[in-house]
Design a protein around this motif. Structure first.
Motif, short mmCIF file in Angstrom:
data_model
loop_
_atom_site.label_atom_id
_atom_site.label_comp_id
_atom_site.label_asym_id
_atom_site.label_seq_id
_atom_site.Cartn_x
_atom_site.Cartn_y
_atom_site.Cartn_z
N GLY A 212 43.15 115.55 -58.28
CA GLY A 212 42.88 116.59 -59.27
C GLY A 212 42.22 116.10 -60.54
O GLY A 212 42.12 116.84 -61.51
N GLU A 213 41.76 114.86 -60.57
CA GLU A 213 41.11 114.32 -61.77
C GLU A 213 39.77 115.01 -62.00
O GLU A 213 39.05 115.33 -61.07
N ARG A 214 39.43 115.23 -63.27
CA ARG A 214 38.18 115.90 -63.62
C ARG A 214 36.97 114.97 -63.49
O ARG A 214 35.94 115.37 -63.00
N ALA A 215 37.10 113.76 -63.96
CA ALA A 215 35.99 112.80 -63.92
C ALA A 215 35.98 112.08 -62.58
O ALA A 215 37.04 111.71 -62.06
N PRO A 216 34.80 111.85 -62.02
CA PRO A 216 34.75 111.13 -60.74
C PRO A 216 35.02 109.64 -60.91
O PRO A 216 34.71 109.06 -61.95
N ARG A 217 35.60 109.04 -59.89
CA ARG A 217 35.77 107.58 -59.87
C ARG A 217 34.50 107.00 -59.27
O ARG A 217 33.93 107.56 -58.34
N VAL A 218 34.06 105.84 -59.79
CA VAL A 218 32.76 105.30 -59.44
C VAL A 218 32.89 103.88 -58.87
O VAL A 218 33.63 103.06 -59.41
N ALA A 219 32.18 103.63 -57.77
CA ALA A 219 32.11 102.29 -57.18
C ALA A 219 30.63 101.93 -56.97
O ALA A 219 29.80 102.81 -56.76
N LYS A 220 30.33 100.65 -57.03
CA LYS A 220 28.97 100.17 -56.89
C LYS A 220 28.63 99.90 -55.43
O LYS A 220 29.47 99.43 -54.67
N ILE A 221 27.39 100.21 -55.04
CA ILE A 221 26.88 99.88 -53.71
C ILE A 221 26.14 98.56 -53.83
O ILE A 221 25.20 98.43 -54.62
N HIS A 222 26.53 97.56 -53.07
CA HIS A 222 25.94 96.22 -53.15
C HIS A 222 24.78 96.08 -52.18
O HIS A 222 24.86 96.51 -51.03
N GLY A 223 23.69 95.46 -52.64
CA GLY A 223 22.56 95.11 -51.77
C GLY A 223 21.90 96.30 -51.12
O GLY A 223 21.75 97.36 -51.72
N ALA A 224 21.49 96.12 -49.87
CA ALA A 224 20.79 97.15 -49.11
C ALA A 224 21.76 97.98 -48.27
O ALA A 224 21.40 98.51 -47.22
N THR A 225 22.98 98.12 -48.73
CA THR A 225 24.01 98.85 -48.00
C THR A 225 23.81 100.35 -48.15
O THR A 225 23.42 100.82 -49.22
N LYS A 226 24.09 101.09 -47.09
CA LYS A 226 23.99 102.55 -47.11
C LYS A 226 25.38 103.15 -46.93
O LYS A 226 26.13 102.71 -46.07
N VAL A 227 25.70 104.16 -47.73
CA VAL A 227 26.98 104.84 -47.65
C VAL A 227 26.72 106.30 -47.31
O VAL A 227 25.94 106.98 -47.99
N ALA A 228 27.36 106.78 -46.24
CA ALA A 228 27.20 108.18 -45.82
C ALA A 228 28.59 108.78 -45.62
O ALA A 228 29.46 108.15 -45.03
N SER A 229 28.78 110.00 -46.14
CA SER A 229 30.06 110.67 -45.92
C SER A 229 29.82 111.96 -45.17
O SER A 229 28.87 112.70 -45.44
N LYS A 230 30.69 112.20 -44.20
CA LYS A 230 30.59 113.41 -43.39
C LYS A 230 32.01 113.87 -43.09
O LYS A 230 32.76 113.16 -42.41
N GLY A 231 32.39 115.00 -43.65
CA GLY A 231 33.75 115.49 -43.46
C GLY A 231 34.76 114.58 -44.12
O GLY A 231 34.66 114.26 -45.29
N ASP A 232 35.74 114.12 -43.34
CA ASP A 232 36.78 113.23 -43.85
C ASP A 232 36.50 111.78 -43.51
O ASP A 232 37.42 110.96 -43.42
N GLU A 233 35.24 111.42 -43.29
CA GLU A 233 34.89 110.06 -42.91
C GLU A 233 33.75 109.53 -43.77
O GLU A 233 32.79 110.24 -44.05
N VAL A 234 33.87 108.27 -44.18
CA VAL A 234 32.82 107.58 -44.94
C VAL A 234 32.37 106.40 -44.09
O VAL A 234 33.19 105.62 -43.62
N THR A 235 31.05 106.27 -43.89
CA THR A 235 30.49 105.18 -43.10
C THR A 235 29.65 104.30 -44.01
O THR A 235 28.74 104.77 -44.68
N VAL A 236 29.96 103.00 -44.02
CA VAL A 236 29.23 102.02 -44.82
C VAL A 236 28.50 101.10 -43.84
O VAL A 236 29.13 100.46 -43.00
N THR A 237 27.15 101.05 -43.92
CA THR A 237 26.36 100.24 -43.01
C THR A 237 25.36 99.39 -43.79
O THR A 237 24.97 99.74 -44.90
N GLY A 238 24.94 98.28 -43.17
CA GLY A 238 23.94 97.43 -43.80
C GLY A 238 23.73 96.14 -43.03
O GLY A 238 24.49 95.80 -42.13
#
Length: 185
Positions: A117-143
């Motif tokens: 329920g927090e108003r401000a989003p939490r932030v994380a850094k993406i390292h290098g040429a990594t790709k992050v994709a979220s679909k539904g309840d799943e997050v996929t990190v590839t690179g």
């Protein structure tokens, strides 16, 4: 303890056919089907040379410490070569009890919105040429670089850690559940 001189560790690695490796001073460039990867070996105390399709790594001393460092450097080169051919995938699951968590990517950042329920989003850094994709309840990190993929996944998991509450009761967060070689969809 023996007083005889121990040989200095030296190992060679055969580069796969699809991969091209070049060395410029301490900077190793590895090119493959998934792109280019750079690795700086300036602060790693090993002697490295590239000739044809072989990379040779030599420890600078005969102590166990330098033997271990040379093996680590060999493992780094092997992982980079595998990465530009196959890539790496980490799958993560979004878990929440009450407030639905949403994950978005913006430039080189991952934004986790509405965490507990927090108003401000939490932030994380993406390292290098990594790709992050979220679909539904799943997050996929590839690179193509194993270190970058796993570090990005670790930062996403760490930023959704529940603090000042019983972690056995408040299970909200994003958790890694699958890690594999190869880029999966």
């Amino acid at each position: 303890m023996s007083t005889k001189q121990v040989e200095i560790f030296q190992a060679t690695f055969d580069v796969p056919d699809k991969v091209k490796v070049t060395l410029n001073k301490h900077m190793l460039l590895i090119e493959g089907p998934l792109g280019k990867v750079y690795k700086n070996f300036k602060k790693i105390p090993v002697e490295m040379s590239v000739s044809g399709n072989k990379v040779s790594i030599k420890a600078i001393n005969s102590r166990k410490k330098y033997y271990a460092i040379a093996n680590t450097a060999l493992s780094l080169v092997r992982n980079l070569c595998d990465g530009v051919i196959n890539g790496y995938t980490v799958k993560m699951k979004i878990v929440y009890a009450h407030f639905p968590i949403t994950v978005k990517t913006k430039d080189k950042l991952v934004l986790v919105e509405n965490f507990q329920g927090e108003r401000a989003p939490r932030v994380a850094k993406i390292h290098g040429a990594t790709k992050v994709a979220s679909k539904g309840d799943e997050v996929t990190v590839t690179g193509p670089v194993l270190n970058d993929v796993t570090q990005t996944a670790a930062e996403i998991q760490a930023m959704t850690q529940v603090k000042n509450k019983d972690h056995r009761v408040f299970l909200d967060g994003i958790y890694q559940y699958h890690k594999a070689k190869g880029i999966e969809k």
